[in-house]
Design an enzyme around this catalytic site. Sequence first.
Site, PDB file in Angstrom:
ATOM      1  N   SER A  65       0.997  -1.101   0.111  1.00 31.89           N
ATOM      2  CA  SER A  65       0.053  -0.016   0.054  1.00 31.89           C
ATOM      3  C   SER A  65       0.808   1.193   0.042  1.00 31.89           C
ATOM      4  CB  SER A  65      -0.958   0.004   1.383  1.00 31.89           C
ATOM      5  OG  SER A  65      -1.600  -1.277   1.277  1.00 31.89           O
TER       6      SER A  65
HETATM    7  N1  SAM Z   1      -0.558  -4.838   4.159  1.00 26.01           N
HETATM    8  C1  SAM Z   1       0.022  -5.223   3.083  1.00 26.01           C
HETATM    9  C2  SAM Z   1       1.567  -4.590   2.821  1.00 26.01           C
HETATM   10  O1  SAM Z   1       1.931  -3.623   3.878  1.00 26.01           O
HETATM   11  O2  SAM Z   1       2.257  -4.866   1.887  1.00 26.01           O
HETATM   12  C3  SAM Z   1      -0.569  -4.866   1.779  1.00 26.01           C
HETATM   13  C4  SAM Z   1      -1.412  -5.676   1.475  1.00 26.01           C
HETATM   14  S1  SAM Z   1      -2.300  -5.936  -0.142  1.00 26.01           S
HETATM   15  C5  SAM Z   1      -2.984  -4.226  -0.414  1.00 26.01           C
HETATM   16  C6  SAM Z   1      -3.775  -6.658   0.163  1.00 26.01           C
HETATM   17  C7  SAM Z   1      -3.433  -8.334   0.664  1.00 26.01           C
HETATM   18  O3  SAM Z   1      -4.603  -8.892   1.079  1.00 26.01           O
HETATM   19  C8  SAM Z   1      -3.084  -8.980  -0.535  1.00 26.01           C
HETATM   20  O4  SAM Z   1      -1.705  -9.716  -0.387  1.00 26.01           O
HETATM   21  C9  SAM Z   1      -3.901 -10.325  -0.576  1.00 26.01           C
HETATM   22  O5  SAM Z   1      -3.614 -11.424  -1.257  1.00 26.01           O
HETATM   23  C10 SAM Z   1      -4.504 -10.297   0.741  1.00 26.01           C
HETATM   24  N2  SAM Z   1      -6.001 -10.811   0.870  1.00 26.01           N
HETATM   25  C11 SAM Z   1      -6.855 -10.732   0.297  1.00 26.01           C
HETATM   26  N3  SAM Z   1      -7.868 -11.367   0.623  1.00 26.01           N
HETATM   27  C12 SAM Z   1      -7.356 -11.990   1.662  1.00 26.01           C
HETATM   28  C13 SAM Z   1      -8.182 -12.852   2.746  1.00 26.01           C
HETATM   29  N4  SAM Z   1      -9.492 -13.173   2.815  1.00 26.01           N
HETATM   30  N5  SAM Z   1      -7.312 -13.387   3.610  1.00 26.01           N
HETATM   31  C14 SAM Z   1      -6.009 -13.115   3.830  1.00 26.01           C
HETATM   32  N6  SAM Z   1      -5.503 -12.206   2.846  1.00 26.01           N
HETATM   33  C15 SAM Z   1      -5.993 -11.639   2.025  1.00 26.01           C
END
Ligand code: SAM
Length: 215
Positions: A65
């Site tokens: 992000s």
């Molecule tokens: N917090 C992260 C960082 O600092 O890099 C950014 C994360 S990215 C915007 C969103 C993440 O949520 C992705 O890696 C995606 O695979 C994960 N995601 C989406 N749905 C999810 C779920 N139900 N459970 C766990 N992870 C999930």
Amino acid sequence: MEEKIDFEKLREEMVEYQMKRRGIKNEKVLSAFLKVPREKFVPADLQNCAYDDCPLPIGYGQTISQPYMVAIMTELAEPEKGDKVLEIGTGSGYQTAILCQLGCDVYSIERIPELAEKARKTLQQLGYKPTIIVGDGTIGYQEFSPYKIIIVTAGAPEIPQSLVDQLEEGGKIIIPVGDLYSQELIRGIKRKGKLVKEYHGGCQFVPLKGKEGWK
Ligand code: SAM
């Protein structure tokens, strides 16, 4: 010869221009951003962009992000040393590292095993000790509940009831809610078993996929 990038200087500039001057005030939060090396959480060929004012691709269609978004979510969570935090969406592990740097006891769930593994290694190399779990974070993680803070770093169609159930009384959930293209950042505080919600502006996250998220 390639010029060496001064990441420390870029980090200081990020905190000053992207965070302080946009209203991030919590000194502990700002100080955590000064300490965590964001360049370690982006792909090697994007290291020179690590401190840019935008999200970056981390593979598998996912992103790390925008720094300001991580800062605002962290500030809204008001984390204190020792707080038990559940993060949904480990991604690169950057938000996880910020929470660990603040002294929180962090449990982070990621649905893509390869990303979870990479984040686990990066965090370990930097000396952080969160618990990284591969799974569907929309149903939370009952085993270690209740949590003082739940931070969801992917966009949800609505607030998953399982996460509300796993939040302690007085605890906070920070979550983007909306459609697949844009969301509103919500902070919910649990009072007498129900969420009291505040709205903190528009944002754009990748979708939260799972049982209580996007199908
Ligand atoms: N917090 C992260 C960082 O600092 O890099 C950014 C994360 S990215 C915007 C969103 C993440 O949520 C992705 O890696 C995606 O695979 C994960 N995601 C989406 N749905 C999810 C779920 N139900 N459970 C766990 N992870 C999930």
